[in-house]
Design an enzyme around this catalytic site. Sequence first.
Site, short mmCIF file in Angstrom:
data_model
loop_
_atom_site.label_atom_id
_atom_site.label_comp_id
_atom_site.label_asym_id
_atom_site.label_seq_id
_atom_site.Cartn_x
_atom_site.Cartn_y
_atom_site.Cartn_z
N THR A 27 0.82 -1.23 0.00
CA THR A 27 0.00 0.00 0.00
C THR A 27 0.85 1.27 0.00
OG1 THR A 27 -1.86 -1.04 1.11
CG2 THR A 27 -1.67 1.31 1.40
N SER A 30 0.91 -7.42 -1.42
CA SER A 30 1.52 -8.57 -0.74
C SER A 30 0.57 -9.76 -0.62
CB SER A 30 2.07 -8.18 0.63
OG SER A 30 1.04 -8.06 1.59
N THR A 38 1.14 -4.83 4.09
CA THR A 38 0.88 -5.27 5.47
C THR A 38 0.16 -6.62 5.55
OG1 THR A 38 -1.21 -4.06 5.53
CG2 THR A 38 0.74 -2.89 6.33
N ASP A 39 -0.58 -6.98 4.48
CA ASP A 39 -1.43 -8.18 4.58
C ASP A 39 -0.63 -9.44 4.93
OD1 ASP A 39 -3.70 -6.76 4.12
OD2 ASP A 39 -3.89 -7.31 1.99
N1 ASP Z 1 -3.16 -5.26 0.33
C1 ASP Z 1 -2.04 -4.46 0.78
C2 ASP Z 1 -0.79 -5.32 0.74
O1 ASP Z 1 -0.64 -6.17 1.57
C3 ASP Z 1 -2.27 -3.95 2.16
C4 ASP Z 1 -1.17 -3.06 2.70
O2 ASP Z 1 -0.08 -2.98 2.20
O3 ASP Z 1 -1.46 -2.36 3.71
O4 ASP Z 1 0.03 -5.16 -0.13
#
Ligand code: ASP
Length: 330
Positions: free
Chosen positions: A15, A62, A93-94
């Site tokens: 993100t 991710s 973060t995922d």
């Molecule tokens: N869907 C995103 C990822 O994991 C969520 C994030 O980065 O906060 O790449």
Amino acid sequence: MNGRRKILVLFCGGTIVMEEKSDGSLAVPDSEESAIKILREVEPRLSAVADYDIEFIANIDSTNIAPADWDRILLCLKENYRRYDGFVIIHGTDTMAYTAAALSVSIKGLGKPIVLTGSQIPAIKIESDARRNLVNAFRVATMPYSGVFIVFDRRIISGSRATKASESSLDAFRSVNGDEAGEITVDIRMKSWVKTRKPEPHDIEIASGFEADIFIHTLSPGCDPGDLEFLLNRGNIKGIIIRAYGTGNIPYGFENFFRKARSRNLPVIITSQCLYGKTLMNMYEVGRRALAMGVIEGGAQSLEILCAKLMWALRHAPGEIEKIVREEIQ
Ligand code: ASP
């Protein structure tokens, strides 16, 4: 600290570099160059913390990460290990906690900090948490400590304990059943138990390669053990994690499945579906009977670290899965 620290940034996307598409969804920029440009612009003064270079690993949400990406991260760390004082991995973060767990399991002899970070809000938005997380990740990567950490919001969490606990809070990660490694306040305070940096030049050993074909099953009342037996018949699955109730309790009806799994040498790890659950499988008969069928008790560990250990052990030490699951990683 003697002289300026040098940090290698391993870029994996997330993100932090995402942009809004015409349909309103968030996705990484089409080109690697635009993604890295966004990252560089998060905080132009970053080099006040340390000199840094950026290595491109992937430009992905991710959600799409796979063991091959972990292998690329490991190789990059190995090849560049001597030349840098610390490493910052920019990651969505995922699955950040899974990657942190995978690195914790597969690197031996680590004597420097490897810090994963990202953001919940894209860096291009004024309200983004990207700047703060990135700056703090850099600061931790220059500190006299060693280990794999997630630095996010005000928390510094050991890579072997982290879990993503909120999909939207800027304070998104928690440490499962264990102390956090440190806290970010007006300064950065690490706990006294965190390992210190090795002062002498040294290398790391990496053991890349993870078995992706594992299956995680969450129990629900009345769920049919026959479904798992059916999966066993499919023959592809190499290991199973069951998210059981409470202290690791499983209905009696699963005994046939355990018998079959055992006869096929298929490791079955039991964890608790409680948010901060530990297994204590001898406590109730429903747990004790499952334990007697040869399952491996997950103890107080997060799902992420159990996955990483299972995936790693299936490739590197299939005869020692129980021992590897039990081994403490700081
Ligand atoms: N869907 C995103 C990822 O994991 C969520 C994030 O980065 O906060 O790449």
